[in-house]
Enzyme design. Structure first.
Site, PDB file in Angstrom:
ATOM      1  N   HIS A   3       4.991  -5.695  -2.226  1.00  0.00           N
ATOM      2  CA  HIS A   3       3.786  -5.620  -3.057  1.00  0.00           C
ATOM      3  C   HIS A   3       3.805  -4.367  -3.920  1.00  0.00           C
ATOM      4  O   HIS A   3       3.639  -4.432  -5.141  1.00  0.00           O
ATOM      5  CB  HIS A   3       2.553  -5.619  -2.155  1.00  0.00           C
ATOM      6  CG  HIS A   3       1.263  -5.392  -2.874  1.00  0.00           C
ATOM      7  ND1 HIS A   3       0.321  -6.381  -3.058  1.00  0.00           N
ATOM      8  CD2 HIS A   3       0.733  -4.276  -3.450  1.00  0.00           C
ATOM      9  CE1 HIS A   3      -0.708  -5.893  -3.720  1.00  0.00           C
ATOM     10  NE2 HIS A   3      -0.481  -4.603  -3.964  1.00  0.00           N
ATOM     11  N   GLU A   4       3.995  -3.218  -3.274  1.00  0.00           N
ATOM     12  CA  GLU A   4       3.879  -1.958  -4.004  1.00  0.00           C
ATOM     13  C   GLU A   4       4.972  -1.791  -5.050  1.00  0.00           C
ATOM     14  O   GLU A   4       4.719  -1.354  -6.168  1.00  0.00           O
ATOM     15  CB  GLU A   4       3.895  -0.785  -3.019  1.00  0.00           C
ATOM     16  CG  GLU A   4       2.739  -0.773  -2.049  1.00  0.00           C
ATOM     17  CD  GLU A   4       1.381  -0.772  -2.720  1.00  0.00           C
ATOM     18  OE1 GLU A   4       1.295  -0.428  -3.924  1.00  0.00           O
ATOM     19  OE2 GLU A   4       0.408  -1.133  -2.059  1.00  0.00           O
TER      20      GLU A   4
ATOM     21  N   HIS B 189       4.402  -3.481  -8.258  1.00  0.00           N
ATOM     22  CA  HIS B 189       3.601  -2.747  -9.243  1.00  0.00           C
ATOM     23  C   HIS B 189       4.516  -2.014 -10.226  1.00  0.00           C
ATOM     24  O   HIS B 189       4.192  -1.888 -11.411  1.00  0.00           O
ATOM     25  CB  HIS B 189       2.683  -1.743  -8.544  1.00  0.00           C
ATOM     26  CG  HIS B 189       1.426  -2.351  -8.007  1.00  0.00           C
ATOM     27  ND1 HIS B 189       0.531  -3.039  -8.797  1.00  0.00           N
ATOM     28  CD2 HIS B 189       0.903  -2.359  -6.756  1.00  0.00           C
ATOM     29  CE1 HIS B 189      -0.495  -3.443  -8.055  1.00  0.00           C
ATOM     30  NE2 HIS B 189      -0.283  -3.063  -6.822  1.00  0.00           N
TER      31      HIS B 189
ATOM     32  N   TYR C  44      -5.217  -2.212 -15.355  1.00  0.00           N
ATOM     33  CA  TYR C  44      -5.752  -2.294 -13.988  1.00  0.00           C
ATOM     34  C   TYR C  44      -7.277  -2.337 -13.995  1.00  0.00           C
ATOM     35  O   TYR C  44      -7.950  -1.521 -13.363  1.00  0.00           O
ATOM     36  CB  TYR C  44      -5.233  -1.119 -13.177  1.00  0.00           C
ATOM     37  CG  TYR C  44      -5.212  -1.348 -11.691  1.00  0.00           C
ATOM     38  CD1 TYR C  44      -4.486  -2.389 -11.141  1.00  0.00           C
ATOM     39  CD2 TYR C  44      -5.904  -0.508 -10.840  1.00  0.00           C
ATOM     40  CE1 TYR C  44      -4.457  -2.599  -9.775  1.00  0.00           C
ATOM     41  CE2 TYR C  44      -5.888  -0.699  -9.467  1.00  0.00           C
ATOM     42  CZ  TYR C  44      -5.163  -1.746  -8.947  1.00  0.00           C
ATOM     43  OH  TYR C  44      -5.147  -1.934  -7.594  1.00  0.00           O
TER      44      TYR C  44
ATOM     45  N   GLU D 172      -2.893  -7.104  -9.500  1.00  0.00           N
ATOM     46  CA  GLU D 172      -2.876  -7.132  -8.037  1.00  0.00           C
ATOM     47  C   GLU D 172      -2.254  -8.425  -7.507  1.00  0.00           C
ATOM     48  O   GLU D 172      -1.463  -8.410  -6.563  1.00  0.00           O
ATOM     49  CB  GLU D 172      -4.303  -6.987  -7.499  1.00  0.00           C
ATOM     50  CG  GLU D 172      -4.745  -5.554  -7.332  1.00  0.00           C
ATOM     51  CD  GLU D 172      -3.878  -4.813  -6.331  1.00  0.00           C
ATOM     52  OE1 GLU D 172      -3.641  -5.322  -5.228  1.00  0.00           O
ATOM     53  OE2 GLU D 172      -3.420  -3.721  -6.677  1.00  0.00           O
TER      54      GLU D 172
ATOM     55  N   ASP E 273     -13.966  -5.968  -7.937  1.00  0.00           N
ATOM     56  CA  ASP E 273     -12.840  -5.087  -7.692  1.00  0.00           C
ATOM     57  C   ASP E 273     -11.555  -5.895  -7.849  1.00  0.00           C
ATOM     58  O   ASP E 273     -11.491  -7.075  -7.470  1.00  0.00           O
ATOM     59  CB  ASP E 273     -12.935  -4.519  -6.275  1.00  0.00           C
ATOM     60  CG  ASP E 273     -11.798  -3.580  -5.942  1.00  0.00           C
ATOM     61  OD1 ASP E 273     -10.709  -4.096  -5.608  1.00  0.00           O
ATOM     62  OD2 ASP E 273     -11.985  -2.360  -6.011  1.00  0.00           O
TER      63      ASP E 273
ATOM     64  N   HIS F 172      -8.866  -6.021  -6.327  1.00  0.00           N
ATOM     65  CA  HIS F 172      -8.290  -6.571  -5.106  1.00  0.00           C
ATOM     66  C   HIS F 172      -8.959  -7.886  -4.709  1.00  0.00           C
ATOM     67  O   HIS F 172      -8.407  -8.653  -3.919  1.00  0.00           O
ATOM     68  CB  HIS F 172      -8.421  -5.570  -3.955  1.00  0.00           C
ATOM     69  CG  HIS F 172      -7.782  -4.255  -4.241  1.00  0.00           C
ATOM     70  ND1 HIS F 172      -8.472  -3.194  -4.776  1.00  0.00           N
ATOM     71  CD2 HIS F 172      -6.508  -3.832  -4.092  1.00  0.00           C
ATOM     72  CE1 HIS F 172      -7.649  -2.167  -4.931  1.00  0.00           C
ATOM     73  NE2 HIS F 172      -6.453  -2.532  -4.519  1.00  0.00           N
TER      74      HIS F 172
END
Length: 550
Positions: free
Chosen positions: A363-364, A367, A378, A387, A450, A452
């Protein structure tokens, strides 16, 4: 990269001597084989040259004027030689937020078309701000404090940058300010604030820490192979086969910089080992978390290279690095593009364990891929897509790894959550609303959530496209995915979903892409890969309709 709220987010990523010998033999065979020929496709340099030749004639279509300059951000060359060159632009040398565009070229270099983040022409009466930089910095610091009420932030810094904002309606002069500090535990917090340079009004704001995360015994993935580097009589946890990616120990320290605001960076002492057998599989050995981090980097690197044809996060063959044991009980993991590195906290032990799980790493580091390609802003719907891109492709990394200790699933962060979190995972792709906050379907207000939680719409789309609607059990996990009006969706398999989403991201999406734009981008990608009117193309349309994106 943002705090887990609850989430892991902003965003890269081992073998025996025999394995290395096989690799060498394969390379020699390819070099000596009479069937080995030079790749006939245009090179990156050729694609850039072709795009540069096309720009003057297409300047009006692309909104380019004599006040604007361009720079290449990324290049994709398809197997058939079709070229896609992604640009950023400046206006009187000021970066333009929403000024990015992608030029598409035929195999012979001829211009085919373009995708633009925004279409508003840029013509400002002045590029001299009425709001001074120190005032913009103060406004950003206040905005950072406002989202951390009750926490006495320390060591706050702010660095304003004058830009042109073309992303939020009529282009205007703006300050983009990264405000950063430390919370009461000494862990980093940061927020990017966009301020009208004439009035001082806040245009937009978003978290700017993108969050989420021989052989070795890992915490979550069992015993895994590791390619390491001999150093004297010991070994370094550094992988020469994957761009020299390495893992270091932050030793509980934190940065005095976040993103572009840097005074010094927490050291990450490179892990070394005497016998090339790393970790114990428990937190008692500091190397165990390092094994997970390095393995996550390896699997992410391999997924992007072997499945998507991308050589490293930036596509340049260079490895990133990992820092584990960062901060004090830090409930987060994040990718930082400024250091090209992944950082993992150890968790508080009640809500989260060490945040080094495989899908967190995928996931990270995704980015980072997004930052180097579409650079989805974002905030708003594009932030939700940012996300979701990390959730979707991070999940593909987990499936690709095919690790029996952490089998593939459509749960996000299931390995790192503890009983104090109250749910078995951070997010649920089959029915995002199971986390209590995420959206299953698109609505006109979803961009206010948000990022997320607004990501749920795309996560739901990806699950439906891969597996279809209705109840089913996969790898021992029960799913039951609904649809907007009770429609039935038949899945096309996760491998095709990953390829469609990656092509949409790298070829068609731009910084301003919203959900309607994502539908168009993925349909274009499906058409490129499988043909217009194909089963895959029609399934993409059906899956988007099933989450109310029409």
């Amino acid at each position: 990269m943002s705090r887990i709220r609850p989430h892991v987010r902003g965003s890269r990523r081992l073998a025996t001597t025999a394995g290395a010998a096989v690799t060498t033999a394969t390379l020699l065979t390819a070099a000596l084989s009479p069937a080995a020929h030079a790749d006939p496709r245009p090179t990156r340099a050729t694609a850039i040259q072709n795009a540069a030749s096309a720009l003057p004639a297409q300047a009006a279509n692309l909104g380019l004027t004599s006040a604007e300059n361009t720079s290449v951000r990324d290049v994709i060359v398809d197997k058939d030689g079709t070229q896609h060159v992604r640009y950023d632009r400046t206006y009187h040398q000021l970066p333009v937020l929403g000024g990015d565009f992608v030029v598409h070229l035929a195999p012979d270099g001829g211009y085919r078309g373009a995708n633009r983040a925004t279409r508003s022409p840029i013509s400002l009466a002045s590029i001299i701000p009425r709001i001074a930089a120190p005032k913009a910095a103060d406004l950003a610091v206040n905005a950072l404090r406002a989202v951390h009420l009750g926490d006495a932030l320390k060591k706050i810094t702010a660095r304003p940058e004058l830009i042109v904002d073309a992303l939020h309606g009529t282009p205007r002069l703006a300050w983009r300010t990264n405000a950063a500090g430390r919370d009461s535990l000494g862990n980093p917090v940061a927020r990017t604030v966009l301020t009208d340079a004439r009035t001082g009004a806040q245009i937009d704001a978003w978290d700017s820490i993108e969050t989420a995360a021989g052989d070795g015994k890992s915490l979550y993935s069992g015993t895994v192979p590791l390619d390491t580097t001999p150093s004297g009589s010991s070994y370094q946890l550094k992988d020469p086969t994957r761009g020299n990616t390495y893992t270091g120990d932050a030793q509980g320290k934190t940065d005095t910089c976040v993103l572009t605001i840097c005074i010094g960076r927490a050291p990450a002492a490179l892990f070394t080992d005497a016998d090339n057998h790393w970790g114990s599989g428990t937190t008692a050995d500091r190397a165990s978390a390092a094994v997970d981090a390095q393995y996550g980097t390896d699997m992410t690197w391999d997924y992007y290279k072997n499945v998507q044809g991308r050589n490293g996060i930036a596509g340049d063959g260079k490895g990133s690095y990992n820092r584990v044991h960062y901060g004090s009980k830090y409930n987060n993991a994040f990718w930082d593009d400024s250091c090209f590195c992944m950082t993992y906290g150890d968790g508080d032990g009640t809500t989260f364990g060490p945040l080094v799980a495989l899908d967190v790493a995928g996931h990270e580091m995704t980015h980072g891929v997004t930052a180097k390609t579409a650079a989805l802003t974002y905030s708003g719907e594009s932030g939700g897509l940012n996300e979701a891109t990390s959730d979707i492709l991070g999940t593909m990394v987990e499936w690709y790894a095919d690790n029996p200790s952490d089998p593939g699933d459509y749960l996000i962060g299931e390995k790192i959550v503890k009983s104090g979190f109250g749910k078995p995972a951070l997010r649920f792709m089959d029915k995002p609303s199971k986390d209590g906050n995420s959206a299953d379907y698109w609505s006109s207000s979803v961009g206010n959530l948000d990022v997320h939680y607004s990501s749920g719409v795309a996560n739901h789309f990806a699950y439906l496209l891969a597996e279809g609607s209705g109840p089913k059990t996969i790898n021992g996990v029960a799913y039951d995915s609904p649809t907007y009006k009770g429609s039935t969706v038949t899945g096309i398999g996760r491998d095709k979903v990953g390829k469609i989403w990656y092509r949409a991201l790298t070829v068609y999406m731009t910084s301003s892409t919203n959900y309607a734009g994502a539908r168009t981008a993925t349909l274009n990608a499906a058409k490129d890969l499988y043909g217009a009117g194909s089963t895959e193309y029609n399934a993409v349309a059906a899956a988007w309709s099933a989450v109310n994106v029409n």
